[in-house]
Design an enzyme around this catalytic site. Structure first.
Site, PDB file in Angstrom:
ATOM      1  N   SER A   1      -4.793   2.848  17.794  1.00  0.00           N
ATOM      2  CA  SER A   1      -6.285   4.038  17.270  1.00  0.00           C
ATOM      3  C   SER A   1      -7.651   3.859  17.859  1.00  0.00           C
ATOM      4  O   SER A   1      -7.505   2.831  18.998  1.00  0.00           O
ATOM      5  CB  SER A   1      -6.242   3.433  16.395  1.00  0.00           C
TER       6      SER A   1
ATOM      7  N   ASN B   1       0.882  -1.017  -0.185  1.00  0.00           N
ATOM      8  CA  ASN B   1      -0.443   0.507  -0.178  1.00  0.00           C
ATOM      9  C   ASN B   1       0.937   1.176   0.317  1.00  0.00           C
ATOM     10  O   ASN B   1       0.360   2.307   0.524  1.00  0.00           O
ATOM     11  CB  ASN B   1      -1.028  -0.008   1.181  1.00  0.00           C
TER      12      ASN B   1
ATOM     13  N   THR C   1      -9.885   4.215  17.623  1.00  0.00           N
ATOM     14  CA  THR C   1     -10.833   2.783  17.478  1.00  0.00           C
ATOM     15  C   THR C   1     -11.329   1.841  18.846  1.00  0.00           C
ATOM     16  O   THR C   1     -12.241   1.158  18.729  1.00  0.00           O
ATOM     17  CB  THR C   1     -10.700   2.427  16.143  1.00  0.00           C
TER      18      THR C   1
ATOM     19  N   LYS D   1      -6.007  -4.206  17.054  1.00  0.00           N
ATOM     20  CA  LYS D   1      -5.637  -2.708  17.316  1.00  0.00           C
ATOM     21  C   LYS D   1      -5.702  -3.215  19.038  1.00  0.00           C
ATOM     22  O   LYS D   1      -4.986  -2.904  19.936  1.00  0.00           O
ATOM     23  CB  LYS D   1      -6.645  -1.755  17.131  1.00  0.00           C
TER      24      LYS D   1
ATOM     25  N   LEU E   1       6.501  -8.822   6.593  1.00  0.00           N
ATOM     26  CA  LEU E   1       6.795  -9.434   7.470  1.00  0.00           C
ATOM     27  C   LEU E   1       6.150 -10.902   8.210  1.00  0.00           C
ATOM     28  O   LEU E   1       5.877 -11.556   9.228  1.00  0.00           O
ATOM     29  CB  LEU E   1       5.790  -8.220   8.983  1.00  0.00           C
TER      30      LEU E   1
ATOM     31  N   ARG F   1     -15.235  14.520  14.324  1.00  0.00           N
ATOM     32  CA  ARG F   1     -13.498  13.878  14.603  1.00  0.00           C
ATOM     33  C   ARG F   1     -12.741  14.187  15.008  1.00  0.00           C
ATOM     34  O   ARG F   1     -12.328  15.663  14.874  1.00  0.00           O
ATOM     35  CB  ARG F   1     -12.892  13.035  13.201  1.00  0.00           C
TER      36      ARG F   1
ATOM     37  N   ARG G   1     -23.834   5.608   6.998  1.00  0.00           N
ATOM     38  CA  ARG G   1     -22.076   4.501   6.946  1.00  0.00           C
ATOM     39  C   ARG G   1     -22.404   4.110   8.021  1.00  0.00           C
ATOM     40  O   ARG G   1     -22.929   4.451   9.336  1.00  0.00           O
ATOM     41  CB  ARG G   1     -21.688   5.518   6.885  1.00  0.00           C
TER      42      ARG G   1
ATOM     43  N   TYR H   1     -10.844  -4.916  11.848  1.00  0.00           N
ATOM     44  CA  TYR H   1      -9.765  -3.694  12.016  1.00  0.00           C
ATOM     45  C   TYR H   1      -9.725  -3.411  13.521  1.00  0.00           C
ATOM     46  O   TYR H   1      -8.671  -3.506  14.203  1.00  0.00           O
ATOM     47  CB  TYR H   1     -10.350  -2.298  10.980  1.00  0.00           C
TER      48      TYR H   1
ATOM     49  N   PHE I   1      -6.776   9.741  16.155  1.00  0.00           N
ATOM     50  CA  PHE I   1      -7.272   9.706  16.365  1.00  0.00           C
ATOM     51  C   PHE I   1      -7.121  10.319  14.858  1.00  0.00           C
ATOM     52  O   PHE I   1      -7.023   8.936  13.933  1.00  0.00           O
ATOM     53  CB  PHE I   1      -8.252  11.229  16.883  1.00  0.00           C
TER      54      PHE I   1
ATOM     55  N   PHE J   1       4.560   0.140  12.326  1.00  0.00           N
ATOM     56  CA  PHE J   1       3.410   1.009  11.761  1.00  0.00           C
ATOM     57  C   PHE J   1       2.638  -0.740  10.484  1.00  0.00           C
ATOM     58  O   PHE J   1       1.065  -0.416  10.037  1.00  0.00           O
ATOM     59  CB  PHE J   1       3.919   1.788  10.551  1.00  0.00           C
TER      60      PHE J   1
END
Length: 341
Positions: free
Chosen positions: A126, A36, A128, A155, A60, A233, A297, A151, A180, A82
């Site tokens: 995150s 990516n 989240t 985390k 990895l 946000r 959403r 996802y 954030f 990361f």
């Protein structure tokens, strides 16, 4: 200076952090599988810092390759991790891909760090993990809620794995940084956010719409219990975020940490609605953005912004750049990228 490994170091946040590490004199090694990102990002890093970091293209998930890497680079003092898949929607459709890529890679790196006399580890976490928080702003003591997506779950699990490992590994010191919403680009416009395919995040979708690559921006819902009805946000400039990683790493390498596993929120402490971000873009670009309000959403939380007091006091770190600064740099980056292509 100490040698630092940055996994996913050619990605959006990773590349900006590599720049800040090199500016502080650290010796940087990047691992990236380029799934990516692009190797061209190395040119941008070199243009800013005057120094090209060591780069190894490596997956990895291949445990033996990870072992070989650490055998070769046995003088690494710290890791900023990361490398991970990060699209919420994709994680719902491909949960096993996310669990393999985000969890197994973390385990393989920690296994190697356990072998070192001492090591500092910074984990890219995150907000989240908090889900829809009970109270705003969100402090580090807010309960970790049931994850809304695979996802988000990776985390949460990642943090648990690191915490459990630190309990029985005195030579390992770790900090989980709960971001954030990172936005913007480096002021040099040599590096920035370059999503592959349709952007998953608001700001690149705005800039791609502004430049004509996307027909219009969909704003998901205007009937939320917020001042203008759109979701809120905490948007943090990526350069401020990158600098926080360097400070957190220094805390570990200088043994200033209060325990060998700590967590910090990284945000501005201020929430901005989707329409406020749109207005900021229109202000700094001088362009009217084509957007329309559509239905909500699934999975979107109403509002999330950070209580930054712990990071401000413990790390001595504060954000310096505004939402307008971020939108201005993101727009300049978009113009540069499209001008080149």
């Amino acid at each position: 200076m100490d040698k630092i490994l940055v996994t996913g170091g050619l990605g959006f946040i990773g590349s900006h952090t590599v720049v800040e590490l090199q500016n502080e004199g650290y010796d940087v090694v990047i691992i990236d599988d380029l799934s990516n990102s692009s190797e061209k990002v190395l040119d941008g890093i070199t243009a800013i810092t005057g120094k090209t970091p060591i780069f190894e293209k490596l997956d990895l998930k291949e445990k033996d390759k990870v072992e070989q890497f650490f055998a070769k680079h046995n003088d690494i003092k710290g890791v900023i991790h990361f490398a991970a898949s990060k699209a919420v929607g994709e994680s719902v459709k491909e949960p096993l891909l996310y669990y393999e890529n985000n969890i197994s890679t973390l385990v393989y790196i920690l296994k190697e760090l356990k072998k070192l006399p001492s090591a500092g580890f910074i984990f890219s976490s995150s907000c989240t993990v908090y889900g829809q928080a009970d109270e705003l702003p969100i402090t580090e003591n807010a309960p970790v809620k049931l994850a809304e997506s695979p996802y988000g779950n990776t985390k949460q699990i990642g943090e648990e794995i690191i915490s459990d490992t630190c309990k029985v590994t005195p030579n390992l010191k770790a900090i989980a940084l709960r971001y954030f919403n990172p936005v913007g680009a480096h002021e040099s416009v040599e590096i920035g956010e370059l999503p592959i395919g349709v952007p998953q995040n608001l700001v690149p979708f705005i800039t791609q719409t502004g430049i004509g690559l996307r027909q219009e921006l969909s704003v998901f819902g205007d009937d939320y219990p917020t001042p203008d009805g759109t979701c809120i946000r905490d948007y943090i400039h990526v350069v401020d975020l990158a600098k926080a990683h360097v400070i957190a790493l220094g805390r570990l390498l200088q043994n200033k940490n209060k325990s060998n596993y700590e967590t910090f929120n990284l945000g501005t402490g201020k929430g901005s609605s989707v329409l406020e971000v749109v207005k900021s873009f229109e202000k700094v670009s001088g362009k009217k953005l084509n957007y329309k309000i559509v239905g909500r959403r699934e999975g979107d939380i109403i509002s999330a912004y950070a209580d930054t007091e712990k990071a401000n006091k413990e790390l001595g770190w504060k954000t310096k750049l505004s939402l307008d600064d971020a939108m201005r740099s993101a727009w300049k980056w978009e113009q540069k990228v499209r001008g080149e292509n």
